[in-house]
Design a protein around this motif. Structure first.
Motif, PDB file in Angstrom:
ATOM      1  N   TRP A 174       0.829  -1.215   0.000  1.00 60.88           N
ATOM      2  CA  TRP A 174       0.000   0.000   0.000  1.00 60.88           C
ATOM      3  C   TRP A 174       0.866   1.270   0.000  1.00 60.88           C
ATOM      4  N   LEU A 175       2.148   1.103   0.329  1.00 59.62           N
ATOM      5  CA  LEU A 175       3.017   2.270   0.519  1.00 59.62           C
ATOM      6  C   LEU A 175       3.126   3.148  -0.741  1.00 59.62           C
ATOM      7  N   PRO A 176       3.446   2.564  -1.908  1.00 60.37           N
ATOM      8  CA  PRO A 176       3.590   3.440  -3.098  1.00 60.37           C
ATOM      9  C   PRO A 176       2.301   4.168  -3.446  1.00 60.37           C
ATOM     10  N   ILE A 177       1.179   3.428  -3.393  1.00 62.53           N
ATOM     11  CA  ILE A 177      -0.091   4.056  -3.802  1.00 62.53           C
ATOM     12  C   ILE A 177      -0.520   5.120  -2.783  1.00 62.53           C
ATOM     13  N   SER A 178      -0.180   4.886  -1.501  1.00 63.13           N
ATOM     14  CA  SER A 178      -0.501   5.902  -0.484  1.00 63.13           C
ATOM     15  C   SER A 178       0.265   7.194  -0.761  1.00 63.13           C
ATOM     16  N   LEU A 179       1.522   7.026  -1.162  1.00 62.23           N
ATOM     17  CA  LEU A 179       2.327   8.215  -1.468  1.00 62.23           C
ATOM     18  C   LEU A 179       1.753   8.960  -2.674  1.00 62.23           C
ATOM     19  N   VAL A 180       1.254   8.172  -3.669  1.00 61.08           N
ATOM     20  CA  VAL A 180       0.656   8.810  -4.850  1.00 61.08           C
ATOM     21  C   VAL A 180      -0.631   9.535  -4.469  1.00 61.08           C
ATOM     22  N   TRP A 181      -1.449   8.869  -3.666  1.00 63.78           N
ATOM     23  CA  TRP A 181      -2.752   9.446  -3.335  1.00 63.78           C
ATOM     24  C   TRP A 181      -2.661  10.600  -2.335  1.00 63.78           C
ATOM     25  N   PHE A 182      -1.823  10.408  -1.313  1.00 62.39           N
ATOM     26  CA  PHE A 182      -1.839  11.382  -0.211  1.00 62.39           C
ATOM     27  C   PHE A 182      -0.579  12.248  -0.141  1.00 62.39           C
ATOM     28  N   GLY A 183       0.386  11.952  -1.010  1.00 64.00           N
ATOM     29  CA  GLY A 183       1.613  12.744  -1.012  1.00 64.00           C
ATOM     30  C   GLY A 183       2.552  12.308   0.090  1.00 64.00           C
ATOM     31  N   ILE A 184       3.788  12.823   0.036  1.00 59.83           N
ATOM     32  CA  ILE A 184       4.790  12.472   1.046  1.00 59.83           C
ATOM     33  C   ILE A 184       4.407  13.134   2.365  1.00 59.83           C
ATOM     34  N   GLY A 185       4.454  12.362   3.461  1.00 60.75           N
ATOM     35  CA  GLY A 185       4.222  12.967   4.778  1.00 60.75           C
ATOM     36  C   GLY A 185       2.982  12.451   5.476  1.00 60.75           C
ATOM     37  N   GLU A 186       2.326  13.394   6.154  1.00 66.98           N
ATOM     38  CA  GLU A 186       1.294  13.047   7.130  1.00 66.98           C
ATOM     39  C   GLU A 186       0.142  12.203   6.567  1.00 66.98           C
ATOM     40  N   GLY A 187      -0.406  12.595   5.427  1.00 61.15           N
ATOM     41  CA  GLY A 187      -1.578  11.909   4.862  1.00 61.15           C
ATOM     42  C   GLY A 187      -1.282  10.446   4.581  1.00 61.15           C
ATOM     43  N   ALA A 188      -0.152  10.176   3.945  1.00 56.28           N
ATOM     44  CA  ALA A 188       0.204   8.795   3.610  1.00 56.28           C
ATOM     45  C   ALA A 188       0.450   7.987   4.887  1.00 56.28           C
ATOM     46  N   ALA A 189       1.095   8.615   5.866  1.00 57.32           N
ATOM     47  CA  ALA A 189       1.361   7.916   7.128  1.00 57.32           C
ATOM     48  C   ALA A 189       0.058   7.487   7.787  1.00 57.32           C
ATOM     49  N   ARG A 190      -0.879   8.415   7.867  1.00 62.44           N
ATOM     50  CA  ARG A 190      -2.164   8.106   8.511  1.00 62.44           C
ATOM     51  C   ARG A 190      -2.928   7.041   7.736  1.00 62.44           C
ATOM     52  N   ALA A 191      -2.865   7.112   6.405  1.00 59.05           N
ATOM     53  CA  ALA A 191      -3.577   6.128   5.576  1.00 59.05           C
ATOM     54  C   ALA A 191      -3.021   4.728   5.819  1.00 59.05           C
ATOM     55  N   LEU A 192      -1.708   4.610   5.894  1.00 63.04           N
ATOM     56  CA  LEU A 192      -1.092   3.290   6.100  1.00 63.04           C
ATOM     57  C   LEU A 192      -1.441   2.725   7.475  1.00 63.04           C
ATOM     58  N   ILE A 193      -1.426   3.573   8.477  1.00 62.62           N
ATOM     59  CA  ILE A 193      -1.778   3.105   9.834  1.00 62.62           C
ATOM     60  C   ILE A 193      -3.246   2.666   9.847  1.00 62.62           C
ATOM     61  N   PHE A 194      -4.098   3.437   9.177  1.00 60.80           N
ATOM     62  CA  PHE A 194      -5.523   3.098   9.107  1.00 60.80           C
ATOM     63  C   PHE A 194      -5.704   1.722   8.471  1.00 60.80           C
ATOM     64  N   ILE A 195      -5.033   1.483   7.342  1.00 61.89           N
ATOM     65  CA  ILE A 195      -5.186   0.205   6.637  1.00 61.89           C
ATOM     66  C   ILE A 195      -4.701  -0.952   7.519  1.00 61.89           C
ATOM     67  N   GLY A 196      -3.594  -0.741   8.189  1.00 63.05           N
ATOM     68  CA  GLY A 196      -3.053  -1.794   9.052  1.00 63.05           C
ATOM     69  C   GLY A 196      -3.975  -2.119  10.212  1.00 63.05           C
ATOM     70  N   ALA A 197      -4.639  -1.086  10.757  1.00 61.11           N
ATOM     71  CA  ALA A 197      -5.461  -1.283  11.956  1.00 61.11           C
ATOM     72  C   ALA A 197      -6.871  -1.753  11.631  1.00 61.11           C
ATOM     73  N   LEU A 198      -7.271  -1.604  10.402  1.00 64.01           N
ATOM     74  CA  LEU A 198      -8.677  -1.843  10.052  1.00 64.01           C
ATOM     75  C   LEU A 198      -9.096  -3.310  10.189  1.00 64.01           C
ATOM     76  N   TRP A 199      -8.271  -4.226   9.661  1.00 67.66           N
ATOM     77  CA  TRP A 199      -8.747  -5.604   9.472  1.00 67.66           C
ATOM     78  C   TRP A 199      -9.067  -6.359  10.756  1.00 67.66           C
ATOM     79  N   PRO A 200      -8.233  -6.326  11.794  1.00 65.53           N
ATOM     80  CA  PRO A 200      -8.578  -7.132  12.980  1.00 65.53           C
ATOM     81  C   PRO A 200      -9.928  -6.753  13.580  1.00 65.53           C
ATOM     82  N   VAL A 201     -10.191  -5.463  13.714  1.00 60.23           N
ATOM     83  CA  VAL A 201     -11.457  -5.068  14.351  1.00 60.23           C
ATOM     84  C   VAL A 201     -12.625  -5.371  13.423  1.00 60.23           C
ATOM     85  N   LEU A 202     -12.423  -5.208  12.134  1.00 55.82           N
ATOM     86  CA  LEU A 202     -13.505  -5.491  11.180  1.00 55.82           C
ATOM     87  C   LEU A 202     -13.854  -6.981  11.194  1.00 55.82           C
ATOM     88  N   ILE A 203     -12.832  -7.815  11.142  1.00 57.92           N
ATOM     89  CA  ILE A 203     -13.085  -9.264  11.083  1.00 57.92           C
ATOM     90  C   ILE A 203     -13.638  -9.776  12.410  1.00 57.92           C
TER      91      ILE A 203
END
Lengths: 247, 290
Positions: free
Chosen positions: B147-176
Motif C-alpha cells: 500500500w506504501l507506493p499508492i498511499s504516497l501517490v494518493w496522499f503525497g509524502i508525509g502526514e496523509g500517507a502515514a495516517r492512511a497506512l496506519i488506518f489500513i493496518g489497523a482496520l482488518w482485525p477489528v472489522l473481522i
C-alpha cells in the motif's frame, strides 16, 4: 391479568424431507397447566417453538384467546432447558429486560418482586454464570414472568438439573403458577414432572407427531415430594410410561 | 407475587451448587505480576553480559548502557535547532513520541469506526457478507508495504500517507472480529430478546453488540497493536516527526543505539496502550471471564 386460552389448530411442520408434526390439534384452557409428553425426538419442542412464534408452521395456525399469532411476543414467554438469561447482564438487568423494552415505569418494583419471589434478592447483582443451575432456571422463568405474559411455554426447563434440585424447582414452579394463574404449556420427557405440575397431559406419537391422547391429572393442588410416593401417582406414572413407550 | 415454597431453604440448599469464586489473594496476585518482570530482567542481564564480554559487536548491537545514554539524550538532552526537514534527536523524544501517538490514535479511531460499522453490516446481513466478503478478503491479503507506493501517490509524502497506512493496518482485525462475532451470536439470545419485546431494529444494540463485545475488544486490542506497529511504516513516508522518522534517520546515519532506543519506545508505549485499552474495556467484557 386476563386469562387466555392457547390453541394449536392443524399444525404441520417439516424440515426438508423430514415431517416432524402432522396436523396437531391442541387446546390449553385459560389458567391451565398442560404437559406434552412423547417419545424422544417426536417434535415436542418443535411444536412449542411454533407456538412461541420461533418457527413457522407449514400448515395450521396458533391462536391466543381467539387471535391468530405468528411472531414471538411478550404475551407468550418461553423458557428453554439451556436457560434464556443474557450472560452479559446482571440478574437484576436480566429481569428488567422485558419491562424496559416495553417502556414500563414500574420496572424497579417488578424486578424487586420477582427477586423476592425467586429467593434471589441477594444475588441481584450477580452474573448468570455466578449462579447455580437451579437459580439460573428460576431466574429465566422470572425474566419471562416480568412481562406478565398470559401464556408461559416451558421446554424441559429443569432437564439439566439434578433430581433433588428438580424436585425443589417443581414445588417452586407449582406455587408460582398457582399464584399467577398463567396458562402454561410444558414440554417434558419426565413423567414425574408432568404429573407434579400439570392439570392435563397430552401424549404425542412418534414422528411425525400427532396428539394421540389427553389425560386429566387427578391429584389436585397440593402436590409435592410427598405425592411421589402416593400409590395412585405411582400407578398413573407406570400407565403413562407404558403409553409413551408405545406411542 | 406470593409463593408457597420455603425460598430461604431453597436458596440455602442451592448455595452448595454455586460455582466456586476464583479469587486470588492479594499476595498471590502480586507474586504472579512479579513473574512478568523476570523474563525482561533475564534478557537485560544476558544482553549486558554479552556486551561486557564483547560477545556481540557494538556495531550490531550496542551495550545496554550505551542505549540508556542515548535514551537519556533523546528525552532529556539539550534540544538543538535543526534544519527544516532534518529529524532531531537530542531532547526531541517527547515530541516524537507525542507525534507518533497522535498519528496512531487518529488512524486507529477511524479504523475502529469503519471496522465496527462494516463488521456489523457484514455480521448482521448474510446478503451483505456474500456481496462484500470476496473483495474484503482479497484486500486484506495485500501486504501493508504494497500500500506504501499508492498511499504516497494518493496522499503525497508525509502526514496523509502515514495516517492512511496506519488506518489500513489497523482496520482488518477489528472489522473481522466484529463481523465474525456478530454472525455467531447464539440464536437463543436473539429469540429471547424478540420474545421479551425487542423490535428487530433494536436487536443490534440490545443483543448483537453486547454479546459480541468480548471478541470485538480482542479485535480492538489487535488493531491497536497493529496500528502502533504500522506507525513506523507510516513514518517512512517522509514525516519529520515521530519515533519511526527518528529511527529511519538513525538508520541512514548508522546510529544503532538510537534505533534501539526507538524500539524500546515502541515496545513500552505499545504495551502501555494495550494495558490502558484493557483497563477501559474490562467492564464490558467482565461477563466473559472464565
Amino acid at each position: 391479568m386476563q386469562l387466555s386460552s392457547l390453541r394449536a389448530i392443524g399444525i404441520s411442520k417439516s424440515f426438508g424431507a423430514v415431517a416432524v408434526l402432522d396436523r396437531v390439534d391442541l387446546a390449553v384452557h385459560p389458567g391451565e397447566t398442560y404437559a406434552l409428553l412423547g417419545p424422544s425426538g417426536c417434535g415436542k419442542s418443535t411444536l412449542l417453538r411454533v407456538m412461541a412464534g420461533f418457527e413457522t408452521a407449514d400448515e395450521g395456525r396458533v391462536e391466543l384467546a381467539g387471535r391468530v399469532v405468528r411472531r414471538p411476543s411478550p404475551e407468550r414467554g418461553m423458557v428453554a432447558q439451556a436457560g434464556t438469561l443474557f450472560p452479559w447482564l446482571s440478574l437484576r438487568d436480566n429481569l428488567a429486560f422485558g419491562p424496559r423494552e416495553s417502556g414500563r415505569g414500574d420496572t424497579e418494583e417488578i424486578v424487586a418482586g420477582l427477586l423476592e419471589a425467586t429467593g434471589l434478592t441477594e444475588f441481584a447483582d450477580a452474573l448468570p454464570r455466578q449462579l447455580s443451575g437451579g437459580m439460573r432456571q428460576r431466574a429465566a422463568i422470572a425474566q419471562v414472568l416480568a412481562n406478565a405474559p398470559p401464556v408461559l411455554l416451558l421446554d424441559e426447563p429443569f432437564g439439566a438439573l439434578d433430581a433433588q434440585t428438580r424436585l425443589r424447582m417443581h414445588e417452586w414452579l407449582r406455587s408460582v403458577l398457582a399464584a399467577r394463574e398463567t396458562t402454561t404449556l410444558l414440554v417434558t420427557h419426565d413423567v414425574d414432572e408432568a404429573l407434579l405440575l400439570a392439570d392435563r397431559l397430552g401424549l404425542l406419537s412418534a414422528r411425525p407427531a400427532r396428539l394421540v391422547e389427553e389425560i386429566p391429572v387427578p391429584f389436585g393442588g397440593a402436590r409435592g415430594r410427598h405425592t411421589l410416593s402416593d400409590p395412585a401417582f405411582v400407578r398413573m406414572k407406570a400407565q403413562i410410561l407404558d403409553r409413551v413407550m408405545v406411542a | 407475587m406470593p409463593v408457597l415454597t420455603d425460598l430461604a431453604a431453597l436458596a440455602n440448599a442451592e448455595r452448595a451448587d454455586l460455582p466456586p469464586a476464583r479469587v486470588l489473594s492479594r499476595g498471590r496476585r502480586r507474586w504472579r505480576r512479579a513473574l512478568g518482570v523476570v523474563v525482561p530482567l533475564l534478557l537485560l542481564g544476558g544482553w549486558a553480559l554479552a556486551s561486557g564480554l564483547v560477545w556481540i559487536s557494538p556495531g550490531l548491537l550496542p551495550a545496554p548502557w550505551t542505549v540508556a545514554e542515548a535514551g537519556r539524550d533523546f528525552f532529556f538532552g539539550e534540544r538543538r535547532t535543526t534544519l527544516a526537514g532534518v529529524v532531531a534527536f537530542d531532547g526531541a523524544g517527547w515530541g516524537h513520541v507525542g507525534a507518533s501517538i497522535f498519528r496512531c490514535l487518529v488512524s486507529f479511531s477511524l479504523a475502529v469506526v469503519v471496522g465496527i460499522s462494516v463488521g456489523l453490516a457484514l455480521g448482521l446481513s448474510r446478503w451483505v457478507a456474500d456481496f462484500f466478503d470476496p473483495v474484503l478478503n482479497a484486500l486484506r491479503a495485500v501486504p501493508l508495504y504494497a500500500w506504501l507506493p499508492i498511499s504516497l501517490v494518493w496522499f503525497g509524502i508525509g502526514e496523509g500517507a502515514a495516517r492512511a497506512l496506519i488506518f489500513i493496518g489497523a482496520l482488518w482485525p477489528v472489522l473481522i472480529a466484529t463481523a465474525d462475532s456478530v454472525a455467531r451470536v447464539p440464536r437463543a439470545h436473539i429469540e429471547t430478546a424478540r420474545m421479551l419485546g425487542t423490535p428487530r431494529q433494536r436487536l443490534w444494540r440490545r443483543v448483537y453488540v453486547p454479546s459480541a463485545l468480548p471478541e470485538i475488544v480482542t479485535g480492538l486490542r489487535l488493531s491497536l497493536t497493529l496500528a502502533w506497529m504500522c506507525v513506523i511504516v507510516g513514518e517512512l513516508t517522509g514525516t519529520s516527526t515521530g519515533v519511526g522518522a527518528m529511527m529511519n534517520a538513525a538508520r541512514e546515519t548508522g546510529r544503532i543505539e538510537e534505533i534501539v532506543v526507538g524500539m524500546f519506545v515502541f515496545a513500552v508505549v505499545g504495551y502501555g496502550a494495550d494495558l490502558v485499552l484493557r483497563m477501559l474495556t474490562r467492564r464490558w467484557v467482565r461477563w466473559a471471564d472464565t
